[in-house]
Design a protein around this motif. Sequence first.
Motif, PDB file in Angstrom:
ATOM      1  N   ILE A  64       0.807  -1.226   0.000  1.00  0.00           N
ATOM      2  CA  ILE A  64       0.000   0.000   0.000  1.00  0.00           C
ATOM      3  C   ILE A  64       0.836   1.270   0.000  1.00  0.00           C
ATOM      4  O   ILE A  64       0.303   2.364   0.200  1.00  0.00           O
ATOM      5  N   GLY A  65       2.147   1.161  -0.249  1.00  0.00           N
ATOM      6  CA  GLY A  65       2.993   2.338  -0.153  1.00  0.00           C
ATOM      7  C   GLY A  65       3.454   2.914  -1.474  1.00  0.00           C
ATOM      8  O   GLY A  65       4.031   3.995  -1.511  1.00  0.00           O
ATOM      9  N   LYS A  66       3.187   2.230  -2.576  1.00  0.00           N
ATOM     10  CA  LYS A  66       3.698   2.663  -3.867  1.00  0.00           C
ATOM     11  C   LYS A  66       2.804   3.729  -4.482  1.00  0.00           C
ATOM     12  O   LYS A  66       1.582   3.580  -4.525  1.00  0.00           O
ATOM     13  N   LYS A  67       3.428   4.833  -4.953  1.00  0.00           N
ATOM     14  CA  LYS A  67       2.663   5.901  -5.597  1.00  0.00           C
ATOM     15  C   LYS A  67       2.283   5.471  -7.008  1.00  0.00           C
ATOM     16  O   LYS A  67       2.985   5.732  -7.979  1.00  0.00           O
ATOM     17  N   SER A  68       1.162   4.799  -7.104  1.00  0.00           N
ATOM     18  CA  SER A  68       0.678   4.280  -8.377  1.00  0.00           C
ATOM     19  C   SER A  68      -0.842   4.149  -8.300  1.00  0.00           C
ATOM     20  O   SER A  68      -1.384   3.804  -7.242  1.00  0.00           O
ATOM     21  N   PRO A  69      -1.537   4.427  -9.404  1.00  0.00           N
ATOM     22  CA  PRO A  69      -2.995   4.218  -9.411  1.00  0.00           C
ATOM     23  C   PRO A  69      -3.379   2.792  -9.028  1.00  0.00           C
ATOM     24  O   PRO A  69      -4.459   2.558  -8.482  1.00  0.00           O
ATOM     25  N   TRP A  70      -2.467   1.842  -9.301  1.00  0.00           N
ATOM     26  CA  TRP A  70      -2.769   0.448  -8.984  1.00  0.00           C
ATOM     27  C   TRP A  70      -2.919   0.228  -7.482  1.00  0.00           C
ATOM     28  O   TRP A  70      -3.606  -0.709  -7.048  1.00  0.00           O
ATOM     29  N   THR A  71      -2.314   1.084  -6.680  1.00  0.00           N
ATOM     30  CA  THR A  71      -2.417   0.928  -5.234  1.00  0.00           C
ATOM     31  C   THR A  71      -3.863   1.090  -4.766  1.00  0.00           C
ATOM     32  O   THR A  71      -4.266   0.502  -3.761  1.00  0.00           O
ATOM     33  N   LEU A  72      -4.639   1.853  -5.528  1.00  0.00           N
ATOM     34  CA  LEU A  72      -6.032   2.090  -5.129  1.00  0.00           C
ATOM     35  C   LEU A  72      -6.888   0.832  -5.224  1.00  0.00           C
ATOM     36  O   LEU A  72      -8.022   0.815  -4.737  1.00  0.00           O
ATOM     37  N   ARG A  73      -6.342  -0.214  -5.832  1.00  0.00           N
ATOM     38  CA  ARG A  73      -7.106  -1.475  -5.865  1.00  0.00           C
ATOM     39  C   ARG A  73      -7.344  -2.025  -4.464  1.00  0.00           C
ATOM     40  O   ARG A  73      -8.218  -2.870  -4.262  1.00  0.00           O
ATOM     41  N   TYR A  74      -6.534  -1.546  -3.501  1.00  0.00           N
ATOM     42  CA  TYR A  74      -6.700  -2.021  -2.126  1.00  0.00           C
ATOM     43  C   TYR A  74      -7.873  -1.356  -1.406  1.00  0.00           C
ATOM     44  O   TYR A  74      -8.227  -1.768  -0.310  1.00  0.00           O
ATOM     45  N   VAL A  75      -8.463  -0.326  -2.012  1.00  0.00           N
ATOM     46  CA  VAL A  75      -9.547   0.396  -1.334  1.00  0.00           C
ATOM     47  C   VAL A  75     -10.702  -0.539  -1.005  1.00  0.00           C
ATOM     48  O   VAL A  75     -11.171  -0.610   0.140  1.00  0.00           O
ATOM     49  N   TYR A  76     -11.182  -1.272  -1.990  1.00  0.00           N
ATOM     50  CA  TYR A  76     -12.332  -2.158  -1.759  1.00  0.00           C
ATOM     51  C   TYR A  76     -11.954  -3.320  -0.845  1.00  0.00           C
ATOM     52  O   TYR A  76     -12.758  -3.747  -0.004  1.00  0.00           O
ATOM     53  N   ARG A  77     -10.735  -3.807  -1.011  1.00  0.00           N
ATOM     54  CA  ARG A  77     -10.264  -4.900  -0.168  1.00  0.00           C
ATOM     55  C   ARG A  77     -10.190  -4.452   1.290  1.00  0.00           C
ATOM     56  O   ARG A  77     -10.579  -5.188   2.205  1.00  0.00           O
ATOM     57  N   LEU A  78      -9.708  -3.237   1.509  1.00  0.00           N
ATOM     58  CA  LEU A  78      -9.605  -2.716   2.868  1.00  0.00           C
ATOM     59  C   LEU A  78     -10.982  -2.468   3.465  1.00  0.00           C
ATOM     60  O   LEU A  78     -11.208  -2.753   4.649  1.00  0.00           O
ATOM     61  N   ARG A  79     -11.891  -1.936   2.670  1.00  0.00           N
ATOM     62  CA  ARG A  79     -13.242  -1.680   3.179  1.00  0.00           C
ATOM     63  C   ARG A  79     -13.874  -2.974   3.691  1.00  0.00           C
ATOM     64  O   ARG A  79     -14.480  -3.013   4.763  1.00  0.00           O
TER      65      ARG A  79
END
Length: 369
Positions: A64-79
């Motif tokens: 979750i630390g990389k500055k990349s749009p791909w990191t936002l894929r963790y949003v739903y997983r985290l929710r």
Amino acid sequence: MVLERKLKVLQMLPALEGGGVERGVVELNQFLVTEGHESLVISAGGRLVETIEKDGGTHIAWGIGKKSPWTLRYVYRLRRFLREEGIDLLHLRSRVPAWVGYLAWRGMPVNDRPRLVTTVHGFYSVNRWSSVMTRGERVIAVSEAVREYVEINYPNVDPKIVEVIHRGIDPSRYHHGFTPSEQWKQAWLEEFPGCRGKSVLVLPGRLSRLKGHDDFLRIIGDLKSRGLPVHGFIVGGVAQGKDSYAREISTLQKELGLSDDVTMTGHREDIRKVLSFSNLSFSLSRQPESFGRTVCEALSLGHPVIGYDQGGVGEQLRALLPEGRVIPGDWWAAANLAEKFLSNPPLVKPNDTFLLNHALRRTLALYEQ
């Protein structure tokens, strides 16, 4: 008000390799477990994961630390994770993970959300990207200087939600009178024989451009030109992606004729002993430090620090060693002060302000509120 039930707390940060933020997460993890709460940490991993788990916390390895749009894929997983795990308190520690955490949190029904806390650990560039660190329901500032930064640059943030909780040290480990063993001293001198019979000057911190390593080299060179027997140590590993900078510093060291007078030790686990063994420690960052943990550690050991008078470092020096302050960037004044301190070491006030237990208990009290 103190809650009777135990809390389930999740901290998020990029990685657990080292540094002040990471050490703060480790310390809070241990404290929460000791107090009977459940502590979880999400990061990409690193050498401190073992400590998190040894102390009774749970680590979840997500990138979750990389500055990349791909990191936002963790949003739903985290929710989904927040909901399924029943997290009570979400504590965000760094900008990229904070955006993942904030977007996941904001997308939850209000009554199902954990409470949200952010910590402003630094003087980030002022923009919408950095503003996420001020979007907690409560915002922790690690120094008065950071509180002022938030107040000036984010005027829409209600001052009532911002609380200053200084970082702190463990006085049982960092206190006046501590000294490393004779065995350690002998091992140090065998490893670094070039400092025998000389004053030891230390600049702690990872090799990155903002830390002022070039000023440190110039200070050592100036003191050497005055005939003072000194040896400088740059204590810290190379920050990720900063290999070219490390080569620059090595080149400057050679240009200044300091190949035998300054040693780069790399990362060391025995920094407490190194600081205690030294005659002087420095903080020469180009930009204000939000707190400056190694400054606090050295001062707490009773060892003098010379630092640029700005940010959290200036706060600590004003409280414990006012005469150690130097105008930012004036390395020549720092060299003059170093000569003075070496001939007549100043008395450092005992640290009764920047204490770890105070910081941890105030953080837990904020959670409970």
